[in-house]
Enzyme design. Sequence first.
Site, PDB file in Angstrom:
ATOM      1  N   GLY A  21       0.771  -1.242   0.000  1.00 40.75           N
ATOM      2  CA  GLY A  21       0.000   0.000   0.000  1.00 40.75           C
ATOM      3  C   GLY A  21       0.797   1.285   0.000  1.00 40.75           C
ATOM      4  CB  SER A  22       4.326   2.245  -0.547  1.00 42.26           C
ATOM      5  OG  SER A  22       4.632   1.820  -1.854  1.00 42.26           O
ATOM      6  CG  ASN A  23       2.484   3.140  -5.626  1.00 36.93           C
ATOM      7  OD1 ASN A  23       2.955   4.150  -6.151  1.00 36.93           O
ATOM      8  ND2 ASN A  23       3.135   1.983  -5.600  1.00 36.93           N
ATOM      9  CG  MET A  99      -1.063  -8.824  -6.406  1.00 36.17           C
ATOM     10  SD  MET A  99       0.124  -8.105  -7.556  1.00 36.17           S
ATOM     11  CE  MET A  99       1.019  -9.570  -7.985  1.00 36.17           C
ATOM     12  CG  ASN A 116      -1.478  -1.129 -13.278  1.00 35.88           C
ATOM     13  OD1 ASN A 116      -1.564  -1.214 -12.042  1.00 35.88           O
ATOM     14  ND2 ASN A 116      -0.645  -1.886 -13.967  1.00 35.88           N
ATOM     15  CG  HIS A 118       4.534  -2.373 -14.938  1.00 36.99           C
ATOM     16  ND1 HIS A 118       4.141  -3.601 -14.422  1.00 36.99           N
ATOM     17  CD2 HIS A 118       5.705  -2.591 -15.584  1.00 36.99           C
ATOM     18  CE1 HIS A 118       5.041  -4.510 -14.752  1.00 36.99           C
ATOM     19  NE2 HIS A 118       5.994  -3.929 -15.462  1.00 36.99           N
TER      20      HIS A 118
HETATM   21  C1  GRF Z   1       4.262  -1.228  -7.107  1.00 39.35           C
HETATM   22  O1  GRF Z   1       5.616  -1.419  -7.397  1.00 39.35           O
HETATM   23  C2  GRF Z   1       3.446  -1.090  -8.351  1.00 39.35           C
HETATM   24  O2  GRF Z   1       4.151  -0.524  -9.418  1.00 39.35           O
HETATM   25  C3  GRF Z   1       3.129  -2.540  -8.682  1.00 39.35           C
HETATM   26  O3  GRF Z   1       2.895  -3.136  -7.429  1.00 39.35           O
HETATM   27  C4  GRF Z   1       3.654  -2.452  -6.433  1.00 39.35           C
HETATM   28  C5  GRF Z   1       2.713  -2.089  -5.336  1.00 39.35           C
HETATM   29  O4  GRF Z   1       3.413  -1.571  -4.233  1.00 39.35           O
HETATM   30  N1  GRF Z   1       2.011  -2.621  -9.597  1.00 39.35           N
HETATM   31  P1  GRF Z   1       2.630  -0.885  -3.048  1.00 39.35           P
HETATM   32  O5  GRF Z   1       1.644  -1.928  -2.529  1.00 39.35           O
HETATM   33  O6  GRF Z   1       1.910   0.309  -3.587  1.00 39.35           O
HETATM   34  O7  GRF Z   1       3.648  -0.537  -2.022  1.00 39.35           O
END
Ligand code: GRF
Length: 213
Positions: A21-23, A99, A116, A118
């Site tokens: 969940g860092s994003n 996922m 999305n 990536h």
């Molecule tokens: C990120 O690296 C994103 O690019 C990929 O999955 C990862 C998710 O990381 N699709 P987080 O859960 O947001 O930390």
Amino acid sequence: MSYKSDRQTLKNIAVCASGRGSNFVALARAAAKGTLKARVALLVCDTPGAAVIQRAKELKVPWVLVERKDFPDRDAFEEKIVEYLQACRIELVALAGFMRIVGSHLLHAYPHKVVNIHPALLPSFKGAHAIQEAFAYGVKVTGVTVHFVDQRVDHGPIIAQVPVAIHPRDTLAALEKKIHAAEHLLYPAALQMVLAGKVRFDGRKVAISRARA
Ligand code: GRF
């Protein structure tokens, strides 16, 4: 414009995530700061116990858990997700480590409104292990891509990309850190361009208008 009326005109976005969940946190913080002019109004998570749920609780973002195993097929699973999105008046859906392969039900409900992130420069290194694969391949430059989602994995039209250099002494952990730092800047900025109506399509090509919104 006052803070109050600003809040009233903000668009609602949802984040779909399965893991850390860092994003999600980066988007929620950018929204709180006002650099992303949106309200992160919902987290959709498909994984019980995922750390992102705890992040949503800390940031007081409403969240729902929708597990694929509780539905007979992907359409029914996505129908439930769309029900939650519509109940929260969501206008843009940001996948962030979700996922699941998104199918037609969600994409038809939100045409050109599912985005999305990536952790590589698409079309290189598609799939779930992009950072490790780029590192192992020995590329000198990798990066981050934000793209619209279509029915193929890591395939839809590209909105924004940023390069990340791999230096000879970088470890995989160091590269992961650099990639995630780049993601946390690029994702809010790219979503802001979409929300501000700066994005135009010409087939696969996405043009970003420079005019200020
Ligand atoms: C990120 O690296 C994103 O690019 C990929 O999955 C990862 C998710 O990381 N699709 P987080 O859960 O947001 O930390």
